[in-house]
Design a protein around this motif. Sequence first.
Motif, short mmCIF file in Angstrom:
data_model
loop_
_atom_site.label_atom_id
_atom_site.label_comp_id
_atom_site.label_asym_id
_atom_site.label_seq_id
_atom_site.Cartn_x
_atom_site.Cartn_y
_atom_site.Cartn_z
N PHE A 13 -21.49 0.29 -10.96
CA PHE A 13 -22.56 0.73 -10.07
C PHE A 13 -22.73 -0.21 -8.87
N PRO A 14 -22.93 -1.51 -9.07
CA PRO A 14 -23.06 -2.39 -7.89
C PRO A 14 -21.77 -2.48 -7.08
N ILE A 15 -20.62 -2.35 -7.75
CA ILE A 15 -19.34 -2.37 -7.02
C ILE A 15 -19.27 -1.17 -6.07
N GLY A 16 -19.58 0.02 -6.60
CA GLY A 16 -19.57 1.22 -5.76
C GLY A 16 -20.59 1.14 -4.65
N SER A 17 -21.77 0.60 -4.95
CA SER A 17 -22.81 0.47 -3.93
C SER A 17 -22.38 -0.49 -2.82
N LEU A 18 -21.72 -1.58 -3.20
CA LEU A 18 -21.26 -2.54 -2.20
C LEU A 18 -20.22 -1.90 -1.28
N ARG B 92 -16.99 1.46 3.12
CA ARG B 92 -15.72 1.66 2.42
C ARG B 92 -15.79 2.89 1.50
N GLN B 93 -16.46 3.97 1.99
CA GLN B 93 -16.60 5.18 1.18
C GLN B 93 -15.24 5.76 0.80
N SER B 94 -14.30 5.70 1.74
CA SER B 94 -12.97 6.27 1.49
C SER B 94 -12.26 5.52 0.36
N VAL B 95 -12.55 4.23 0.23
CA VAL B 95 -11.96 3.44 -0.86
C VAL B 95 -12.51 3.91 -2.20
N ASN B 96 -13.82 4.17 -2.24
CA ASN B 96 -14.42 4.70 -3.46
C ASN B 96 -13.77 6.02 -3.86
N THR B 97 -13.55 6.90 -2.87
CA THR B 97 -12.92 8.20 -3.14
C THR B 97 -11.50 8.01 -3.65
N ARG B 98 -10.76 7.10 -3.02
CA ARG B 98 -9.38 6.84 -3.44
C ARG B 98 -9.34 6.30 -4.87
N LEU C 66 -13.00 4.35 -22.29
CA LEU C 66 -12.98 2.89 -22.18
C LEU C 66 -11.94 2.42 -21.16
N LEU C 67 -10.73 2.92 -21.27
CA LEU C 67 -9.63 2.47 -20.40
C LEU C 67 -9.84 2.88 -18.95
N SER C 68 -10.35 4.09 -18.73
CA SER C 68 -10.54 4.56 -17.36
C SER C 68 -11.67 3.82 -16.65
N ASN C 69 -12.73 3.49 -17.38
CA ASN C 69 -13.81 2.71 -16.76
C ASN C 69 -13.38 1.28 -16.49
N PHE C 70 -12.53 0.75 -17.35
CA PHE C 70 -11.98 -0.58 -17.10
C PHE C 70 -11.09 -0.57 -15.85
N LEU C 71 -10.29 0.48 -15.71
CA LEU C 71 -9.45 0.61 -14.52
C LEU C 71 -10.30 0.72 -13.25
N MET C 72 -11.38 1.50 -13.31
CA MET C 72 -12.28 1.63 -12.16
C MET C 72 -12.86 0.27 -11.79
N PHE C 73 -13.20 -0.52 -12.79
CA PHE C 73 -13.73 -1.86 -12.55
C PHE C 73 -12.69 -2.75 -11.85
N ILE C 74 -11.47 -2.75 -12.33
CA ILE C 74 -10.40 -3.57 -11.76
C ILE C 74 -10.12 -3.16 -10.31
#
Length: 484
Positions: free
Chosen positions: A347-352, A358-364, A394-402
């Motif tokens: 959540f804070p990563i996406g907000s930042l 960097r909205q396009s980065v979030n979409t990518r 679990l794995l997909s949320n970890f990937l989103m975090f990375i």
Amino acid sequence: MENDNKIKNIAKNTSYLTLALVIQKVISFLYFVILARNLDPEFLGKYYFAISFTTIFAIFIDFGLVNYLTRETAKDQSGANRLLSNILGMKIIFSFLTLLAVVLFINILGNYDILSKQLVYISSVCMILDSFTLTFFGSARGFHNLKFESISSVIFQLIVLCFGYFFIYLKMDLKIIMSSLVLASIFNFIYSFLILKYKIKLPIKICFDFAFIKKIILSSLPFALFGIFQRLYTYLDSVLLSFFSGDYFVGIYQVSFKIIFALQFLPMAFTASLYPAMSYYWKNNREQLKTTFRRSIDYLLLISIPISLGIFLLSDQIITIFKDGYTEANLPLKISIVSLIFIFLNFPIGSLLNACDRQSVNTRNMLIVLVFSIVLNFLLIPQFKVVGASLVVLLSNFLMFILGIFEVKKIINYKLKDNLLVFSKILFSSVLMGVFVFVLVDYLNIFLLCFLAAIIYFLLLFFSGGFKKDEILYLINSFKLSKK
């Protein structure tokens, strides 16, 4: 004076939405518990398969139009009437085409029985009504009015709870139980229509200005793509579980899904208030942006780690809140709840990223994780069923975090070791709390145990220096900045 009034209005809107979100999540989870206690996993699975199936298709009615409507209305309220009228015209066409697609797909894909199809048809009514409700409230948001939308979201859940429980009490058919959603959607549709017409005083008409519509569609496309990726990522696993393994496993899976979904109001409310401060610091003070982000990670770790560990240790007792038929949900819950830590941090990563343009980065990133999730679901669900779906979460949320952290480092020179000291104290306090829970789980009532465990955790964290008074004050000041 006008600017001060606008600031106060934004602050009130934030408070309305945050409070409504908390109440809405609590009522929604309470109703889920009632459903699970009164329905076998197979019928619960049919119920939520229908909702998941139509929720995926709903994005093709909205197509990112509501986000565009809100943004453009906020920029120029004088053009709100023309914009709303043409979007309503588009939505009528999109609703017909999407409904046709839903009917075709549910009859072509899989070997679904008549009850599953009927539930999808009922849910499709909600899909269309909710899309127009979202449009009406989206326009109201452009006028900086979220009070009525916040009230409506709570009333919606209360209608579902009251009528749903009444129908369950009368032992009515599952189709009738699902009709409580239709009743709530009808209320929301009428309420939002009346608010827009008589409170916002915006005329509601249907227009087809095709040159203008083309411009709207092109401008809405980035919102539409992100919405499509997000809906598929969130709901496709339930649809694939139903397709490959059957509705029984969808019902089992919903136990862990709903627990995680209900807890997301914590980071949602947190980042909704902090997001404006991040936007301000991005323009004016990059060092403070880094400090704010680091501390937001600290506080979400502080909340998510003990909650995840507590639910992991108490999953057997938590499952008994439902009924005996859901014992198979124990292992999926243990797996899924670990992902809660990464969900909170995303959540804070996406907000930042959004605050720093960097909205396009979030979409990518969402697209990458979606493809990863779909591939894993196709590989794991046929063999491991609900356990496979939980591993994918679990794995997909970890990937989103990375992926997110990698981009954050490019913006604020952030390093994970910046949070290492606080993380170690949180982990130490959580482990000791976990030992307390593990030892006394068979001797204390689960609610008393959770209460005592929370006290022990925060005392340990406080005395170990995991959080300090000045850091709490810093966070409060950041929230105040978001209202300035």
